[in-house]
Design a protein around this motif. Structure first.
Motif, PDB file in Angstrom:
ATOM      1  N   VAL A  17     -14.510   1.156   5.419  1.00  0.00           N
ATOM      2  CA  VAL A  17     -14.230   1.343   6.838  1.00  0.00           C
ATOM      3  C   VAL A  17     -12.740   1.098   7.050  1.00  0.00           C
ATOM      4  O   VAL A  17     -12.216   0.048   6.649  1.00  0.00           O
ATOM      5  CB  VAL A  17     -15.059   0.379   7.707  1.00  0.00           C
ATOM      6  N   THR A  18     -12.053   2.069   7.649  1.00  0.00           N
ATOM      7  CA  THR A  18     -10.614   1.936   7.844  1.00  0.00           C
ATOM      8  C   THR A  18     -10.199   2.510   9.191  1.00  0.00           C
ATOM      9  O   THR A  18     -10.908   3.341   9.769  1.00  0.00           O
ATOM     10  CB  THR A  18      -9.832   2.634   6.709  1.00  0.00           C
ATOM     11  N   LYS A  55      -1.070   4.824  -2.973  1.00  0.00           N
ATOM     12  CA  LYS A  55      -1.711   3.643  -3.549  1.00  0.00           C
ATOM     13  C   LYS A  55      -2.497   4.007  -4.800  1.00  0.00           C
ATOM     14  O   LYS A  55      -2.804   3.154  -5.621  1.00  0.00           O
ATOM     15  CB  LYS A  55      -2.662   2.990  -2.548  1.00  0.00           C
ATOM     16  N   VAL A  56      -2.848   5.297  -4.899  1.00  0.00           N
ATOM     17  CA  VAL A  56      -3.639   5.802  -6.033  1.00  0.00           C
ATOM     18  C   VAL A  56      -2.952   7.045  -6.578  1.00  0.00           C
ATOM     19  O   VAL A  56      -2.410   7.842  -5.806  1.00  0.00           O
ATOM     20  CB  VAL A  56      -5.079   6.146  -5.574  1.00  0.00           C
ATOM     21  N   GLU A  57      -2.939   7.216  -7.886  1.00  0.00           N
ATOM     22  CA  GLU A  57      -2.359   8.419  -8.476  1.00  0.00           C
ATOM     23  C   GLU A  57      -3.074   9.662  -7.957  1.00  0.00           C
ATOM     24  O   GLU A  57      -4.282   9.642  -7.736  1.00  0.00           O
ATOM     25  CB  GLU A  57      -2.472   8.364 -10.001  1.00  0.00           C
ATOM     26  N   PHE A  99     -10.232  -1.081  -3.402  1.00  0.00           N
ATOM     27  CA  PHE A  99     -11.190   0.009  -3.168  1.00  0.00           C
ATOM     28  C   PHE A  99     -11.216   0.948  -4.368  1.00  0.00           C
ATOM     29  O   PHE A  99     -12.287   1.343  -4.860  1.00  0.00           O
ATOM     30  CB  PHE A  99     -10.789   0.761  -1.894  1.00  0.00           C
ATOM     31  N   SER A 100     -10.037   1.310  -4.865  1.00  0.00           N
ATOM     32  CA  SER A 100      -9.939   2.218  -6.012  1.00  0.00           C
ATOM     33  C   SER A 100     -10.560   1.601  -7.259  1.00  0.00           C
ATOM     34  O   SER A 100     -11.319   2.265  -7.984  1.00  0.00           O
ATOM     35  CB  SER A 100      -8.469   2.555  -6.266  1.00  0.00           C
ATOM     36  N   ASP A 101     -10.262   0.322  -7.523  1.00  0.00           N
ATOM     37  CA  ASP A 101     -10.787  -0.345  -8.721  1.00  0.00           C
ATOM     38  C   ASP A 101     -12.310  -0.396  -8.706  1.00  0.00           C
ATOM     39  O   ASP A 101     -12.968  -0.137  -9.725  1.00  0.00           O
ATOM     40  CB  ASP A 101     -10.223  -1.764  -8.826  1.00  0.00           C
ATOM     41  N   VAL A 102     -12.888  -0.744  -7.547  1.00  0.00           N
ATOM     42  CA  VAL A 102     -14.346  -0.849  -7.445  1.00  0.00           C
ATOM     43  C   VAL A 102     -14.988   0.524  -7.625  1.00  0.00           C
ATOM     44  O   VAL A 102     -15.987   0.673  -8.329  1.00  0.00           O
ATOM     45  CB  VAL A 102     -14.750  -1.470  -6.091  1.00  0.00           C
ATOM     46  N   GLU A 127     -13.205  -2.922   6.774  1.00  0.00           N
ATOM     47  CA  GLU A 127     -11.804  -3.147   7.123  1.00  0.00           C
ATOM     48  C   GLU A 127     -10.880  -3.050   5.899  1.00  0.00           C
ATOM     49  O   GLU A 127     -10.360  -4.037   5.395  1.00  0.00           O
ATOM     50  CB  GLU A 127     -11.615  -4.501   7.810  1.00  0.00           C
ATOM     51  N   VAL A 128     -10.707  -1.817   5.422  1.00  0.00           N
ATOM     52  CA  VAL A 128      -9.710  -1.529   4.385  1.00  0.00           C
ATOM     53  C   VAL A 128      -8.396  -1.272   5.113  1.00  0.00           C
ATOM     54  O   VAL A 128      -8.212  -0.232   5.742  1.00  0.00           O
ATOM     55  CB  VAL A 128     -10.111  -0.291   3.549  1.00  0.00           C
ATOM     56  N   ARG A 129      -7.470  -2.231   5.043  1.00  0.00           N
ATOM     57  CA  ARG A 129      -6.262  -2.144   5.868  1.00  0.00           C
ATOM     58  C   ARG A 129      -4.982  -2.148   5.032  1.00  0.00           C
ATOM     59  O   ARG A 129      -4.178  -1.241   5.116  1.00  0.00           O
ATOM     60  CB  ARG A 129      -6.206  -3.325   6.864  1.00  0.00           C
ATOM     61  N   ARG A 130      -4.795  -3.204   4.277  1.00  0.00           N
ATOM     62  CA  ARG A 130      -3.534  -3.389   3.567  1.00  0.00           C
ATOM     63  C   ARG A 130      -3.487  -2.558   2.294  1.00  0.00           C
ATOM     64  O   ARG A 130      -4.513  -2.091   1.800  1.00  0.00           O
ATOM     65  CB  ARG A 130      -3.344  -4.874   3.238  1.00  0.00           C
ATOM     66  N   ALA A 131      -2.273  -2.411   1.759  1.00  0.00           N
ATOM     67  CA  ALA A 131      -2.100  -1.633   0.528  1.00  0.00           C
ATOM     68  C   ALA A 131      -2.960  -2.199  -0.591  1.00  0.00           C
ATOM     69  O   ALA A 131      -3.569  -1.450  -1.367  1.00  0.00           O
ATOM     70  CB  ALA A 131      -0.627  -1.615   0.120  1.00  0.00           C
ATOM     71  N   ARG A 132      -3.045  -3.532  -0.668  1.00  0.00           N
ATOM     72  CA  ARG A 132      -3.853  -4.153  -1.722  1.00  0.00           C
ATOM     73  C   ARG A 132      -5.333  -3.834  -1.531  1.00  0.00           C
ATOM     74  O   ARG A 132      -6.069  -3.682  -2.524  1.00  0.00           O
ATOM     75  CB  ARG A 132      -3.627  -5.676  -1.714  1.00  0.00           C
TER      76      ARG A 132
END
Length: 452
Positions: free
Chosen positions: A238-239, A254-256, A225-228, A215-220
């Motif tokens: 999962v989104t 959210k990511v460059e 997800f990107s940091d990990v 459940e990747v939902r919010r901008a944060r």
């Protein structure tokens, strides 16, 4: 977590509603109970006859009974109170997730019980061996996307257990709430102190090979997800999205752009429990399709897997990130995707600069004429051409010329008739008069030659 179908004994009235192939039970005060029943992708909402009067007091008593079940089964690792807030509780009872809500959070007291309708292995999906090999590579970031109830979580569970048992990888999960049905040795982490970012910090310390982020939902969530992923951990998220392309677009911003293909390189779209499409992302440096070679820039290609067919390109276009479909050949008389994007950018920019609308006509893939009111041309061009040069730079070097509405070819309609001013009309009338005058002169000369 509990095995599929394993949970403590429930009150008889509730157990009677958990019939075969029932995925969800909906109980709301003073309403008949309803259930969702069927296989993945074919769930139907059905109203059920019940001898129990499900009023506010009965639902409140049911909630207390379920909390007591958690206390009486403290020896089980799959029975716990997941969330306890004012107006809401989420309880995990074996393979059941129970969500309770009451006023003022909800308009009436309700209890919702969700359980998985299937437990599948990776072999049940009959995947292409190349995709299985791709999923086993811990240097990848993967999204599983689809609509609610499409079977995303079921596939994620199958992949997680395949990585654990067949690949021999150390697998951990990040979930809010925890409802994946996995082998006991796969540790499932909830938000630490209500924050998944803190959970990610702890996960790095236990050195997993793969992390399942449900459940990747919010901008944060996308930022976490990107940091990990950039930390070098194999990551499967999962989104919710209606298509694989929409899942990619949820990550944009959210990511460059330069990091998108490093964070996410495989997208699996699931519908009705089946994999409908697999896309992969590739970073390259080239001119986007339809642009000249001198306009080369970093481009992310969206490629169908395993065919290798490029479906879309992502690149910086002015101040925006463009996601442009790549077609084998543009329909005759229609703008290419790049031209359509450029036209929209030109019209919006000029509208912001001088508050007027314009018309754009492309003379080649990389050049266009912009038609505007006569009294605005000097403003659009700017001192020494600085304004038009700035607009050309924002469009990646596209050549632009600014002309009056009066110079527009036949068949082009002005965006707004009220912008036609006296200068436009006089210019057009002057050209018409000159044309008639030249035609008249030729006619007089022909008559003169005949008289000789």
């Amino acid at each position: 977590m509990a095995k599929f179908g394993d949970h403590p004994a429930l009150p008889q009235a509730l157990e009677a509603l958990l019939m075969e192939q029932v995925h969800t039970v909906f109980l709301k005060a003073d309403c008949p109970p309803r259930v969702k029943q069927g296989s993945i992708g074919q769930l139907k909402l059905i109203e059920v006859e019940s001898d129990t009067d499900w009023d506010t007091l009965r639902l409140e008593a049911l909630q207390e009974e379920l909390v007591e079940l958690v206390e009486s089964n403290r020896n089980r690792s799959d029975c716990f109170l997941e969330i306890d807030r004012k107006g809401c509780q989420v309880i995990q009872l074996g393979d059941l997730r129970v969500s309770c809500a009451w006023p003022p959070f909800s308009d009436a007291r309700e209890v919702t019980i969700v359980r998985p309708v299937a437990k599948l292995s990776i072999g049940d999906y009959e995947l292409d061996p190349r995709l299985i090999e791709r999923l086993a590579d811990h240097h990848r970031g993967v999204f599983i996307c689809g609509r609610p109830g499409s079977g995303k979580t079921t596939l994620a569970q199958a992949i997680a257990e395949y990585l654990d048992t067949e690949v021999g990888a150390m697998v951990k999960t990040m979930e809010a709430p925890r409802d994946l049905q996995l082998a006991d040795r796969i540790t499932q982490y909830a938000p630490l102190e209500g924050d998944l970012e803190k959970t990610a910090e702890i996960i790095f310390l236990v050195r997993p090979d793969f992390v399942i982020f449900d459940e990747v939902r919010r901008a944060r969530d996308f930022e976490i997800f990107s940091d990990v992923r950039l930390a070098g951990v194999g990551l499967l998220g999962v989104t919710h999205a209606n298509s694989a392309l929409e899942a990619i677009q949820r990550l944009i911003g959210k990511v460059e752009l330069g990091l998108v293909s490093q964070v996410l390189d495989t997208i699996i779209h699931v519908e009705s429990g089946q994999i409908q499409q697999v896309l992969e992302l590739r970073m390259t440096v080239k001119a986007p399709t339809g642009m000249q070679e001198e306009l080369a820039r970093p481009v992310i290609e969206v490629v169908e897997f395993p065919s290798g067919i490029i479906t879309h390109e992502m690149f910086a276009f002015g101040s925006e990130i463009a996601v442009v479909p790549v077609s084998a050949s543009a329909a005759r008389g229609q703008l290419s995707p790049v031209q359509a994007l450029a036209k929209e950018q030109i019209v919006q920019t000029i509208q912001q600069w001088v508050g007027v609308q314009c018309e754009v006509r492309f003379t080649s893939e990389n050049s266009a004429k912009v038609y505007a009111p006569q009294n605005m041309i000097a403003t659009l061009v700017g001192k020494g051409g600085e304004n038009v040069n700035q607009l050309q730079d924002e469009l990646g070097g596209m050549n632009l010329s600014i002309e009056s509405f009066a110079d527009m070819p036949e068949g082009f309609a002005k965006p707004n008739n009220r912008w036609e001013n006296k200068q436009d009309r006089r210019s057009r009338e002057s050209r018409d008069w000159e044309g008639r005058r030249k035609g008249s002169g030729k006619s007089e000369r022909r008559k003169s030659r005949k008289g000789r």
